[in-house]
Every structure is written in C-alpha cells, then in structure tokens.
Design a protein around this motif. Structure first.
Motif, PDB file in Angstrom:
ATOM      1  N   THR A  14     -81.732 -23.653  -6.994  1.00  0.00           N
ATOM      2  CA  THR A  14     -83.111 -23.165  -6.954  1.00  0.00           C
ATOM      3  C   THR A  14     -83.189 -22.081  -5.888  1.00  0.00           C
ATOM      4  OG1 THR A  14     -83.844 -25.364  -7.555  1.00  0.00           O
ATOM      5  CG2 THR A  14     -85.514 -23.882  -6.658  1.00  0.00           C
ATOM      6  N   ALA A  15     -83.802 -20.965  -6.249  1.00  0.00           N
ATOM      7  CA  ALA A  15     -83.861 -19.818  -5.324  1.00  0.00           C
ATOM      8  C   ALA A  15     -84.541 -20.195  -4.017  1.00  0.00           C
ATOM      9  CB  ALA A  15     -84.618 -18.672  -5.990  1.00  0.00           C
ATOM     10  N   GLU A  21     -85.333 -16.449  10.447  1.00  0.00           N
ATOM     11  CA  GLU A  21     -84.739 -17.370  11.426  1.00  0.00           C
ATOM     12  C   GLU A  21     -83.344 -16.884  11.832  1.00  0.00           C
ATOM     13  OE1 GLU A  21     -86.331 -20.298  12.582  1.00  0.00           O
ATOM     14  OE2 GLU A  21     -87.972 -19.196  11.614  1.00  0.00           O
ATOM     15  N   ASP A  22     -82.903 -17.320  13.021  1.00  0.00           N
ATOM     16  CA  ASP A  22     -81.579 -16.929  13.500  1.00  0.00           C
ATOM     17  C   ASP A  22     -80.543 -17.960  13.068  1.00  0.00           C
ATOM     18  OD1 ASP A  22     -79.765 -15.275  14.752  1.00  0.00           O
ATOM     19  OD2 ASP A  22     -80.024 -16.234  16.717  1.00  0.00           O
ATOM     20  N   THR A  23     -80.439 -18.135  11.756  1.00  0.00           N
ATOM     21  CA  THR A  23     -79.490 -19.108  11.219  1.00  0.00           C
ATOM     22  C   THR A  23     -79.166 -18.728   9.777  1.00  0.00           C
ATOM     23  OG1 THR A  23     -79.056 -21.479  10.932  1.00  0.00           O
ATOM     24  CG2 THR A  23     -81.278 -20.711  10.366  1.00  0.00           C
ATOM     25  N   ILE A  24     -78.335 -19.556   9.155  1.00  0.00           N
ATOM     26  CA  ILE A  24     -78.017 -19.396   7.733  1.00  0.00           C
ATOM     27  C   ILE A  24     -78.917 -20.331   6.934  1.00  0.00           C
ATOM     28  CG2 ILE A  24     -76.218 -19.707   5.970  1.00  0.00           C
ATOM     29  CD1 ILE A  24     -75.335 -17.577   7.883  1.00  0.00           C
ATOM     30  N   THR A  25     -79.475 -19.847   5.853  1.00  0.00           N
ATOM     31  CA  THR A  25     -80.246 -20.704   4.953  1.00  0.00           C
ATOM     32  C   THR A  25     -79.564 -20.687   3.588  1.00  0.00           C
ATOM     33  OG1 THR A  25     -82.223 -19.914   6.088  1.00  0.00           O
ATOM     34  CG2 THR A  25     -82.563 -21.204   4.085  1.00  0.00           C
ATOM     35  N   VAL A  26     -79.367 -21.884   3.002  1.00  0.00           N
ATOM     36  CA  VAL A  26     -78.788 -22.003   1.656  1.00  0.00           C
ATOM     37  C   VAL A  26     -79.694 -22.927   0.830  1.00  0.00           C
ATOM     38  CG1 VAL A  26     -76.384 -21.546   2.323  1.00  0.00           C
ATOM     39  CG2 VAL A  26     -77.262 -23.890   2.440  1.00  0.00           C
ATOM     40  N   PRO A  27     -79.534 -22.939  -0.492  1.00  0.00           N
ATOM     41  CA  PRO A  27     -80.414 -23.771  -1.334  1.00  0.00           C
ATOM     42  C   PRO A  27     -80.200 -25.273  -1.087  1.00  0.00           C
ATOM     43  CG  PRO A  27     -79.279 -22.116  -2.661  1.00  0.00           C
ATOM     44  CD  PRO A  27     -78.626 -22.116  -1.314  1.00  0.00           C
ATOM     45  N   ASP A  28     -81.189 -26.084  -1.491  1.00  0.00           N
ATOM     46  CA  ASP A  28     -81.043 -27.543  -1.500  1.00  0.00           C
ATOM     47  C   ASP A  28     -79.794 -27.899  -2.285  1.00  0.00           C
ATOM     48  OD1 ASP A  28     -83.275 -28.049  -0.062  1.00  0.00           O
ATOM     49  OD2 ASP A  28     -84.565 -28.419  -1.816  1.00  0.00           O
ATOM     50  N   GLY A  29     -79.026 -28.864  -1.744  1.00  0.00           N
ATOM     51  CA  GLY A  29     -77.822 -29.276  -2.460  1.00  0.00           C
ATOM     52  C   GLY A  29     -76.586 -28.500  -2.035  1.00  0.00           C
ATOM     53  N   TYR A  30     -76.757 -27.571  -1.080  1.00  0.00           N
ATOM     54  CA  TYR A  30     -75.622 -26.800  -0.542  1.00  0.00           C
ATOM     55  C   TYR A  30     -75.583 -26.952   0.976  1.00  0.00           C
ATOM     56  CZ  TYR A  30     -75.177 -24.480  -5.061  1.00  0.00           C
ATOM     57  OH  TYR A  30     -74.985 -24.221  -6.398  1.00  0.00           O
ATOM     58  N   GLU A 509     -81.866 -11.542 -14.591  1.00  0.00           N
ATOM     59  CA  GLU A 509     -82.513 -12.365 -13.559  1.00  0.00           C
ATOM     60  C   GLU A 509     -81.696 -12.356 -12.265  1.00  0.00           C
ATOM     61  OE1 GLU A 509     -83.129 -16.513 -14.529  1.00  0.00           O
ATOM     62  OE2 GLU A 509     -84.093 -16.867 -12.577  1.00  0.00           O
ATOM     63  N   ILE A 510     -82.403 -12.328 -11.118  1.00  0.00           N
ATOM     64  CA  ILE A 510     -81.765 -12.331  -9.800  1.00  0.00           C
ATOM     65  C   ILE A 510     -82.420 -13.407  -8.947  1.00  0.00           C
ATOM     66  CG2 ILE A 510     -81.405 -10.979  -7.680  1.00  0.00           C
ATOM     67  CD1 ILE A 510     -81.461  -8.448  -9.463  1.00  0.00           C
ATOM     68  N   ARG A 511     -81.595 -14.266  -8.329  1.00  0.00           N
ATOM     69  CA  ARG A 511     -82.127 -15.320  -7.451  1.00  0.00           C
ATOM     70  C   ARG A 511     -81.496 -15.223  -6.068  1.00  0.00           C
ATOM     71  NH1 ARG A 511     -82.206 -20.955 -10.913  1.00  0.00           N
ATOM     72  NH2 ARG A 511     -83.172 -20.057 -12.786  1.00  0.00           N
ATOM     73  N   ARG A 512     -82.307 -15.465  -5.058  1.00  0.00           N
ATOM     74  CA  ARG A 512     -81.790 -15.444  -3.680  1.00  0.00           C
ATOM     75  C   ARG A 512     -81.069 -16.753  -3.389  1.00  0.00           C
ATOM     76  NH1 ARG A 512     -86.365 -14.666  -0.975  1.00  0.00           N
ATOM     77  NH2 ARG A 512     -86.262 -12.394  -0.990  1.00  0.00           N
ATOM     78  N   PHE A 513     -79.813 -16.627  -2.911  1.00  0.00           N
ATOM     79  CA  PHE A 513     -78.963 -17.810  -2.676  1.00  0.00           C
ATOM     80  C   PHE A 513     -78.804 -18.122  -1.195  1.00  0.00           C
ATOM     81  CE2 PHE A 513     -74.722 -19.624  -1.821  1.00  0.00           C
ATOM     82  CZ  PHE A 513     -74.769 -20.772  -2.603  1.00  0.00           C
ATOM     83  N   LEU A 514     -78.787 -17.095  -0.351  1.00  0.00           N
ATOM     84  CA  LEU A 514     -78.458 -17.306   1.066  1.00  0.00           C
ATOM     85  C   LEU A 514     -79.174 -16.250   1.894  1.00  0.00           C
ATOM     86  CD1 LEU A 514     -74.906 -17.914   2.526  1.00  0.00           C
ATOM     87  CD2 LEU A 514     -76.204 -15.957   3.354  1.00  0.00           C
ATOM     88  N   VAL A 564     -69.321 -22.124   2.474  1.00  0.00           N
ATOM     89  CA  VAL A 564     -70.487 -22.708   1.801  1.00  0.00           C
ATOM     90  C   VAL A 564     -69.971 -23.603   0.682  1.00  0.00           C
ATOM     91  CG1 VAL A 564     -72.590 -22.225   0.488  1.00  0.00           C
ATOM     92  CG2 VAL A 564     -71.868 -20.651   2.317  1.00  0.00           C
ATOM     93  N   ARG A 565     -70.505 -24.837   0.645  1.00  0.00           N
ATOM     94  CA  ARG A 565     -70.082 -25.784  -0.392  1.00  0.00           C
ATOM     95  C   ARG A 565     -71.303 -26.483  -0.986  1.00  0.00           C
ATOM     96  NH1 ARG A 565     -65.568 -28.696   3.302  1.00  0.00           N
ATOM     97  NH2 ARG A 565     -67.506 -29.138   4.383  1.00  0.00           N
ATOM     98  N   ARG A 566     -71.088 -27.133  -2.118  1.00  0.00           N
ATOM     99  CA  ARG A 566     -72.132 -27.995  -2.680  1.00  0.00           C
ATOM    100  C   ARG A 566     -72.006 -29.374  -2.057  1.00  0.00           C
ATOM    101  NH1 ARG A 566     -73.817 -26.881  -8.554  1.00  0.00           N
ATOM    102  NH2 ARG A 566     -73.988 -29.153  -8.532  1.00  0.00           N
ATOM    103  N   ASP A 567     -73.152 -30.034  -1.872  1.00  0.00           N
ATOM    104  CA  ASP A 567     -73.122 -31.392  -1.296  1.00  0.00           C
ATOM    105  C   ASP A 567     -72.327 -32.348  -2.192  1.00  0.00           C
ATOM    106  OD1 ASP A 567     -74.712 -30.402   0.708  1.00  0.00           O
ATOM    107  OD2 ASP A 567     -76.582 -31.276  -0.053  1.00  0.00           O
ATOM    108  N   ASP A 568     -72.353 -32.092  -3.505  1.00  0.00           N
ATOM    109  CA  ASP A 568     -71.626 -32.989  -4.425  1.00  0.00           C
ATOM    110  C   ASP A 568     -70.164 -32.569  -4.606  1.00  0.00           C
ATOM    111  OD1 ASP A 568     -71.702 -30.753  -6.057  1.00  0.00           O
ATOM    112  OD2 ASP A 568     -73.043 -31.625  -7.555  1.00  0.00           O
ATOM    113  N   GLY A 569     -69.744 -31.523  -3.881  1.00  0.00           N
ATOM    114  CA  GLY A 569     -68.332 -31.111  -3.919  1.00  0.00           C
ATOM    115  C   GLY A 569     -67.910 -30.400  -5.185  1.00  0.00           C
TER     116      GLY A 569
END
Ligand code: FEO
Ligand code: CA
Ligand code: CA
Length: 573
Positions: A14-15, A21-30, A509-514, A564-569
């Motif tokens: 999900t985009a 913020e001074d950090t990395i943001t990734v989608p839920d589940g990553y 379509e384009i979605r923001r990932f990080l 960067v990885r998925r929580d489910d591997g």
C-alpha cells in the motif's frame, strides 16, 4: 489493460505518504536496517568510524567510501555475496565538518577526501538477521583515485591521452565521481564517471583559458573545493593538460578477482556518464544505453561489433563497436545517429574522447539531463529519467547546442523532470529507429493546473520531482528514485524528502514505496541472490546540515546502503 486486482497483486504494498522526517519510511509489512555506512571498516585492523575526526586518509583508504551511488551485488559459486558500490563524491561540510567552515586544513584532509572517492567492493552477509560487511573477506577492496587502470579501446595511446607520468597514454590512475552503474552478463561491474571536471584546478585559476574541448566538458582552472591539485600535479590543468581527457569514461571491474586491474572502456565514449544499461540483443550483439547527465546534452547507445557467447572474449565486445546518439522527432518516432568518422569528420579516437562534439556534429536531440536508463527484462522497451532542466528553452546551453522546447522535453524551465521510454523497431536493440512516448511527466498538481501539474498518472498522493535512478525488477515493475528539491515548499509543497516509487509500465500507475531521511537523495538499487532483500542507496543525508541519519543524536550524517525486506520474508520485486 490489467484488471485492478491483478495490478494490486503486482505491486504487493500500500502506497505511503510523503514525509519530512529524518528517517526511512517503508510500507506496512516491510522493514529496513542499515547494511553499511560511509567509513565502516573493510578490515579488522581499521578503526571504527570516528564521529569527531571523521577518519584519516589512511583509515578512509581501507573503509567504505563516501556518498554511495550506483551498486550491484554479485554471487560467487559458493554463494558469497559481493557488493560493489560507487563512492561518487564528498560533501565538504560533512567530511570536513569538524574543521572551521567545513574546509580542508591539511594535506591529510585533502587525501582523506580523495580516498573517500572511487569504488568499494565488500562481501556482505546476514548475521542475526542483519546484513553487514564481512571484515577481511578476500573480496574486500577499495578502488581509490590512485588505483592503476588500463586504458582500452580506440583512445588508448592517443596523443591527447598522454601525460608526463604516462607518456604511453595506456595506464591511468583511478576512477572518481562514479554516479550510476551497470553490470554485464559476464559478471563484471561497470562504474560510470560523471562530474570528473570538478577535480581539476590550478593556482592562477582566473588566468586559465579553456580550449574548446575543456569548455564543452566544463574543465576549468577552478575545482569544486576538493583541493586534489594542491597535493597531486595530475589534477593541475596547467601542469597536466591531458589528465582530464583520461576521465569521463566507463570502467569495467571484475569483482570475483580482487587482484584484477580495472579497464577504462573508451569505446563507450567520454561524457558525464550516468549509468550503463547492458542488453544482450536477440542476435547476441551487446547494446549499452547511456545518459549524459548535463543540461542540453544527449542520450547514447553503444552497439558491439561482435556477438556475446558464454566464455567468449568479452574484451573485444567492449573495445570494438559504434556509439550512437538519439534524435527524437515530435511525431513519436526517433533515430539512432551513428557517430562514425564519415558522419562526424572526427577519427575514431577523437569520437571516443570528445563524444559530445561528435554527437553535436550529427544533430542529436539536446535532452533534459539524461540520468539512469533501464530496460524492461520482459520486452524490448527502455526507460530513461530526464531529471530536470531549469534552462530549457530560456537560456543557451553553455558550450553546447540550442535547447528548443519540444518532443520528449516539452517544458520550459523544467523543474520536475519526466521519464521517456522507447520501443526499438522490431524489438531489435541494434535497430536505427524507435518509437517513443513519455511514461510520466512529474509535477505538482496541488500548485499547478498547467503542464507543471504533471501527467495524468501524477496526483496529490504520489507526486515527486527529479526522477533519477531507474531499475526494472524481475516482474517488470519500474523502480524510480528521486534526487530533487526537498524544500517541501512552493513548487515542491507536499512532496517531502527524496523518495522511491514503483511504476507499472502496463497501466502507468505509480505508488510511493519509500521515503528517505532529510537532505538525502535515494540512488542505487540491487537485490540479494534470493531476492528477499532489496538494497537501496541513501546518499548525502544532511548535505546542508539538517540530518543526523542514520546514527541519530548529534552524530555526523553518513551516506549508507540500507536493506529492505518484507516482514513475511517473501521475495521483493
Ligand atoms: Fe550523480 Fe547524475 O547524478
Ligand atoms: Ca544520479
Ligand atoms: Ca541527479
């Protein structure tokens, strides 16, 4: 067209929203972690990075370099994973931020900066769930601007390549300011030299007069504050006028043999290289797509004379071939114009040394700063990021050609950039013709209602500016990295920090990932052997003083590669 459900499955996330913020943001589940940072030791006898001094010339020569950019992961027959990364440049305010005004005060400071440039090769391994450098691995190696390299191809030995230190014009020391990269099907790394001009200077800078060649490439008597010419005569343009002709190429490196001598490939031309996208054409010839990242310069293609066969002589493929420059027509067609002696009035060596002039001679199309090129692995389709061009149509191109608005460069004073794509005729990457369109025109639809609002696939939720890094994944999705304006104000309001997005070529379509930390660009991407980790480059956080990423607190900001990885591997991309 692909159904909504199929498109959802293709993206697998999900985009996310823009962020400052001074950090990395990734989608839920990553999730993400830092794999390596500027100054991390490659060997156990090198001290850990010192935030107070930011290291020494000696420590830096054997630690991960600064400002990582393009990169690739190679896997040996035993499964060891070898990272090769460009260390493009240094930010004075960061590397010398412990000195008054962020400037060098000693020869060791200058040499530290020099040693922070070049390439780093390092074995990476997952330890307790986190990737890190394997210290003392036989694959670990630094390539600094003093590493001996062979000059290969048509310019080897040419009078313009000869210097006092190398009267034969056959061996050059070092590579620096490598921006994007490439990798070959035979397992080598391609480092692409970009703003090499910024390292040359001389004591009487104002009295220095450029000849036409120096002018077209921006080599002047004044460097960009690195000071190399003060400690090394090679970089003094008066003492060694030809040294600058020996940079601005693509360098081929064998990551599997740490004793191998890198090879500068003059056959691929000299300009401010962004990356090198290598494609094996269906007939076995090699096509290499390359951008020249400067306002009003060109997009190029190299085609080898010979054919690739596993185990064959790949040196010949990289030494004998033809460079082409792209000409785009307004009707959606285009041509590759061959830079031959007949077409340019220049001999083969001069075409390789002064490639920009050769492309001007054939009337190629001046572009909005061609950055990374990437080819779709599933079909004959190629994409190039045209990052921005504040001068397009309003100011002449210094030293180059006119830059009329039109074709794939449709906006005056282009602040946001666009991505052009083309389809080679008959799916043949060696064909002389192609068809093109724009995959996306970036913009800000909350501020502008005209062309500066962007194309229809840009909206309030996914907007960005200055596309730069591009890479297809195995599924045929397009990963887009940005290096743009992070002010989050006025024309750029709501766009936040630099970011990475994923586009679907089939639907647009384009979605923001990080989203990256403050004052950084996101650049460089590569996958682990099992494709469960995607490595992403974060370059120059805090280039203007407003970041302490990744170490936090009041620590020195450090360019880094994150995993960067998925929580489910599961596999990513
Ligand atoms: Fe180093 Fe073209 O960006
Ligand atoms: Ca770039
Ligand atoms: Ca850029």
């Amino acid at each position: 067209p692909i159904s909504a459900r199929a498109a959802e499955n293709r993206f697998g996330f999900t985009a996310i929203a823009a962020s400052t913020e001074d950090t990395i943001t990734v989608p839920d589940g990553y999730n993400w972690h830092v794999a390596t940072r500027w100054g991390d030791p490659l060997f156990s006898d090198v001290p850990e990075f010192d935030h107070a001094t930011r290291g020494t010339a000696a420590s830096q020569a054997r630690a991960f370099g600064d400002n990582n950019d393009g990169m690739a992961i190679f896997t040996d027959k035993d499964g060891h994973q070898i990272l090769v990364a460009n260390n493009e440049y240094t930010n004075r305010s960061v590397i010398w931020g412990n000195n008054p005004e962020g400037k060098y005060v000693s020869d060791d400071d200058i040499l530290k900066g020099k040693n922070a440039h070049g390439l780093t090769a390092a074995e990476l391994k997952e330890v307790d769930g986190k990737w890190q450098i394997v210290k003392d691995s036989p694959y670990n190696r630094r390539f600094t601007p003093d590493e001996p390299m062979d000059i290969t191809g048509p310019a080897r030995g040419h009078a313009l390549m000869q210097t006092n230190a190398d009267p034969t014009g056959e061996t050059v020391l070092g590579t620096f300011n490598n921006c994007g990269n490439g990798r070959t099907p035979w397992g080598t790394y391609l480092a692409c030299e970009e703003n090499f001009n910024g390292y040359f200077g001389t004591s009487d800078a104002d009295g220095y007069e450029q000849d036409a060649g120096k002018k077209r490439y921006g080599v002047s008597g004044k460097d960009r504050g690195y000071g190399w010419w003060k400690i090394d005569d090679r970089f003094d343009v008066v003492k060694e006028p030809n040294e600058a002709n020996r940079h601005g190429y693509i360098t081929e490196v064998d990551p599997y043999d740490p004793t191998s001598k890198p090879k500068k490939r003059t056959a691929l031309g000299r300009f401010k290289h962004e990356n090198a996208e290598v494609v094996v054409n269906f007939d076995g010839r090699i096509a290499i797509y390359m951008g020249d990242d400067e306002r009003g310069e060109f997009l190029y293609r190299y085609v080898s004379d010979g054919y690739y066969a596993e185990g064959g002589n790949t040196d010949a493929l990289m030494e004998n071939g033809t460079i082409y420059a792209a000409k785009f027509e307004a009707d959606g067609t285009g041509k590759w114009l061959a830079l031959t002696p007949e077409a340019t009035g220049m001999d083969k060596a001069m075409i390789c040394i002064q490639t920009r002039m050769a492309a001007s001679a054939v009337g190629a199309t001046t572009m909005d700063r061609p950055e990374w090129v990437t080819a779709n692995p599933l079909k004959a389709e190629v994409y190039c990021a045209l990052t921005n061009n504040k001068n397009r149509g309003i100011k002449p191109n210094a030293g180059g050609d006119e830059t009329p608005v039109g074709g794939p460069n449709p906006r005056e004073a282009n602040k946001y950039g666009q991505i052009v794509r083309w389809w080679p005729s008959n799916g043949d990457h060696t064909a002389d013709t192609f068809k093109w369109d724009l995959f996306v025109m970036a913009g800000n639809p909350t501020v502008h209602q005209d062309m500066n609002g962007g194309s229809t696939n840009v909206n309030e939720g996914n907007m960005f500016n200055s596309p730069d890094g591009l890479s297809f994944d195995n599924k045929g999705l397009l990963w887009i990295q940005t290096d743009g304006n992070y002010s989050n104000e006025e024309d750029f309001a709501g766009q936040g920090n630099n970011q990475m997005l994923i586009g679907d070529p089939a639907t647009g379509e384009i979605r923001r990932f990080l989203v990256g930390p403050r004052e950084a660009e996101i650049t460089g991407i590569s996958w682990s052997a099992d494709r469960r980790t995607v490595f992403v480059g974060v370059q120059h956080p805090g280039e203007r003083g407003d970041s302490n990423w990744p170490d936090g607190g009041d620590k020195t900001p450090r360019s880094s590669i994150i995993a960067v990885r998925r929580d489910d591997g599961a596999v990513i991309g």
